[in-house]
Enzyme design. Structure first.
Site, mmCIF file in Angstrom:
data_model
loop_
_atom_site.group_PDB
_atom_site.id
_atom_site.type_symbol
_atom_site.label_atom_id
_atom_site.label_comp_id
_atom_site.label_asym_id
_atom_site.label_seq_id
_atom_site.Cartn_x
_atom_site.Cartn_y
_atom_site.Cartn_z
ATOM 1 N N LYS A 64 0.756 -1.254 0.000
ATOM 2 C CA LYS A 64 0.054 0.031 -0.318
ATOM 3 C C LYS A 64 1.005 1.221 0.154
ATOM 4 C CE LYS A 64 -4.476 1.922 2.932
ATOM 5 N NZ LYS A 64 -5.306 1.695 3.474
ATOM 6 N N SER A 139 -9.114 2.270 2.734
ATOM 7 C CA SER A 139 -8.995 2.365 2.235
ATOM 8 C C SER A 139 -7.872 1.596 1.398
ATOM 9 C CB SER A 139 -7.891 3.992 2.373
ATOM 10 O OG SER A 139 -6.951 3.119 4.237
ATOM 11 N N SER A 163 -9.611 -0.484 7.025
ATOM 12 C CA SER A 163 -9.083 -0.755 5.247
ATOM 13 C C SER A 163 -8.368 -1.694 4.600
ATOM 14 C CB SER A 163 -7.661 0.471 5.529
ATOM 15 O OG SER A 163 -8.877 1.575 5.550
HETATM 16 N N1 GLN Z 1 -12.736 3.841 6.060
HETATM 17 C C1 GLN Z 1 -12.573 4.177 7.933
HETATM 18 C C2 GLN Z 1 -12.118 5.395 8.117
HETATM 19 O O1 GLN Z 1 -12.576 6.553 6.771
HETATM 20 C C3 GLN Z 1 -11.536 3.643 8.210
HETATM 21 C C4 GLN Z 1 -9.296 4.003 7.331
HETATM 22 C C5 GLN Z 1 -8.701 3.236 7.186
HETATM 23 O O2 GLN Z 1 -8.667 1.650 8.499
HETATM 24 N N2 GLN Z 1 -7.728 3.251 7.517
HETATM 25 O O3 GLN Z 1 -12.020 5.723 8.306
#
Ligand code: GLN
Length: 456
Positions: A64, A139, A163
């Site tokens: 990532k 994400s 994410s």
């Molecule tokens: N979708 C969640 C957020 O927007 C999780 C994001 C993540 O785990 N980096 O915070």
């Protein structure tokens, strides 16, 4: 999809070329932001010559793009870090490389990992591996899609509130969010330090186990990293499993619920007991998360000011320089979180919001621990719906946040949670089942998943 086994004992150079070709063949998905072709081939020659040996010798993967790596910039899919070339590599990457794994590219994400669809990337969204009209999830959307498309057998990700689990579920691969502290966070762009975890995507439970085993362990450069507890485990027979009632309401997509129920049947056939459990406090988890996480984000992102870090804007005065660099460098979702975070930490509101949320977090941890006195594992969907359509939630941040309702609680409690591919919906969309365990029971969750793998 491919598995790690397919790449072991063969030419590493050939493996890298195969993966890079696979990535180049599928540009329309926008899963990767950059390839590390030159460095990957260099590493591969070292594996082929026997200079580097290990459990992942010659196995290609993608990272990532919030992991600091050599071979390509580390952008966090943001403007402010667009040209950032890391002076060092994340501990997790170093550990994978030490076992012979080879990073072939950097995967797309929501800018700074803020989001649940990869639509917040400044490089454009990643498309879902199964249906190109739908989101990859986020994400870590790029990592999930690269794994699901078979470009690589595994990928790294970060999971702060879902994410890894949610994109794994949207694309039909395994996703592991380990116990907080399992893998060092050193060299990974910070989002919310108290819930950030480093994990992986893979196409089987055994592959996920192997990758986690390699990355886990204490690191002197991350004070919150735990001494290595990650041991590949055998499944315990006759487990008591609780299915979380609050995650199986009428608001949850019928196809998703059916897949979960079918997975429960598999567990029962394997000799485990499954009972309904209730965690009423879960209805507040999203509210806690969206106070605590933005608070930590506002603090962690303060360093990107165009002076200490990040692209510097042209400006006449110092204050304009800060303002303009940050305005140009962050996307709306980043700014929204910085503002919410600064607000809940401000002197008038600290007690009312931030302290309240931290107290509630303790109650949430207690409620989970209470259930773990009786149950080995808790279970539910990963997300209330399968992958949604591109653009469906972008105009409404609250709708986007609601998609995180099932993943944020294990993040707040620091407990391990994995996403396991279950039966697809009637439309053919992947669905993931979430298995949640007590702290340090990561390997047990993977062993349980493995034991019913393929028993559809
Ligand atoms: N979708 C969640 C957020 O927007 C999780 C994001 C993540 O785990 N980096 O915070």
């Amino acid at each position: 999809m491919t598995t790690i086994d397919e790449y072991l004992g063969t030419s590493a150079v050939a493996n890298v070329k195969r993966a890079i070709q696979a990535a180049k063949d599928k540009p329309e998905y926008n899963a990767l932001l950059a390839l590390c072709e030159e460095r990957a081939l260099e590493q591969a020659s070292k594996v082929d010559s026997g200079e580097i040996k290990g459990r992942l010798a010659g196995v290609p993967f993608v990272a990532k793009d919030n992991f600091l790596t050599f071979g390509a910039p580390t952008t966090a899919a943001s403007h402010i870090l667009k040209d950032f070339n890391a002076p060092l590599q994340a501990t997790a990457i170093e550990k994978l490389e030490a076992e012979g794994a080879i990073c072939i590219g950097k995967a797309n994400l929501d800018a700074f990992a803020h989001g649940g669809s990869t639509e917040n990337s400044v490089f454009g969204p990643t498309l879902n591996a199964v249906d190109k009209d739908r989101v990859a999830g986020g994400s870590s959307g790029g990592s999930a899609v690269a794994t699901a498309l078979g470009i690589v057998p595994f990928a790294t990700g970060t999971d702060t509130g879902g994410s890894i689990r949610q994109p794994a579920s949207f694309n039909g691969v395994y996703g592991v969010k380990p116990t907080y502290g399992t893998v060092s966070r050193f060299g990974v762009v910070a989002m919310a330090s108290s819930t950030d975890t480093i994990g992986c995507f893979a196409t089987s439970a055994s592959d996920a186990q192997l990758v986690m085993d390699v990355m886990a362990g204490r690191d002197a450069r991350d004070m919150t990293s735990l001494p290595d507890f990650f041991e590949i485990a055998d499944v315990k027979s006759g487990q008591k499993i609780g299915i979380i009632k609050e995650f199986m309401t009428d608001d949850v997509d019928a196809g998703v619920k059916q897949s979960v129920i079918q997975y429960v049947d598999r567990l029962k056939s394997a000799g485990h007991t499954v009972e309904e459990v209730s965690l009423p406090i879960l209805k507040y988890a999203l509210a806690m998360y969206y106070v605590i996480v933005p608070a930590e984000i506002s603090s962690n992102l303060a360093r990107y000011d165009g002076v200490r870090y990040g692209k510097r804007a042209d400006a006449g005065t110092l204050s304009d320089l800060y303002g303009k660099s940050r305005n140009d460098g962050f996307v709306s979702e980043n700014k929204r979180r910085i503002m919410i975070g600064s607000y809940v930490l401000s002197s008038g509101y600290f007690d009312a919001y931030y302290m309240q949320a931290q107290k509630a977090r303790t109650l949430l941890i207690n409620a989970f621990n209470e259930l773990f006195n009786t149950y080995d594992v808790l279970l539910g969907p990963v997300s209330p719906t399968p992958a949604f359509k591109l653009g469906e939630n972008t105009s409404d941040p609250i709708k986007m946040y609601l998609a995180d309702m099932m993943t944020v609680a294990p993040s707040l409690t620091g407990m391990p949670a994995i996403s396991v591919p279950a039966r697809a919906t009637d439309e053919g969309l992947p669905v993931g089942v979430q298995l949640i365990g007590q702290r340090r029971h990561d390997a047990q969750l993977l062993a349980l998943a493995k034991s019913v793998e393929g028993a559809a």
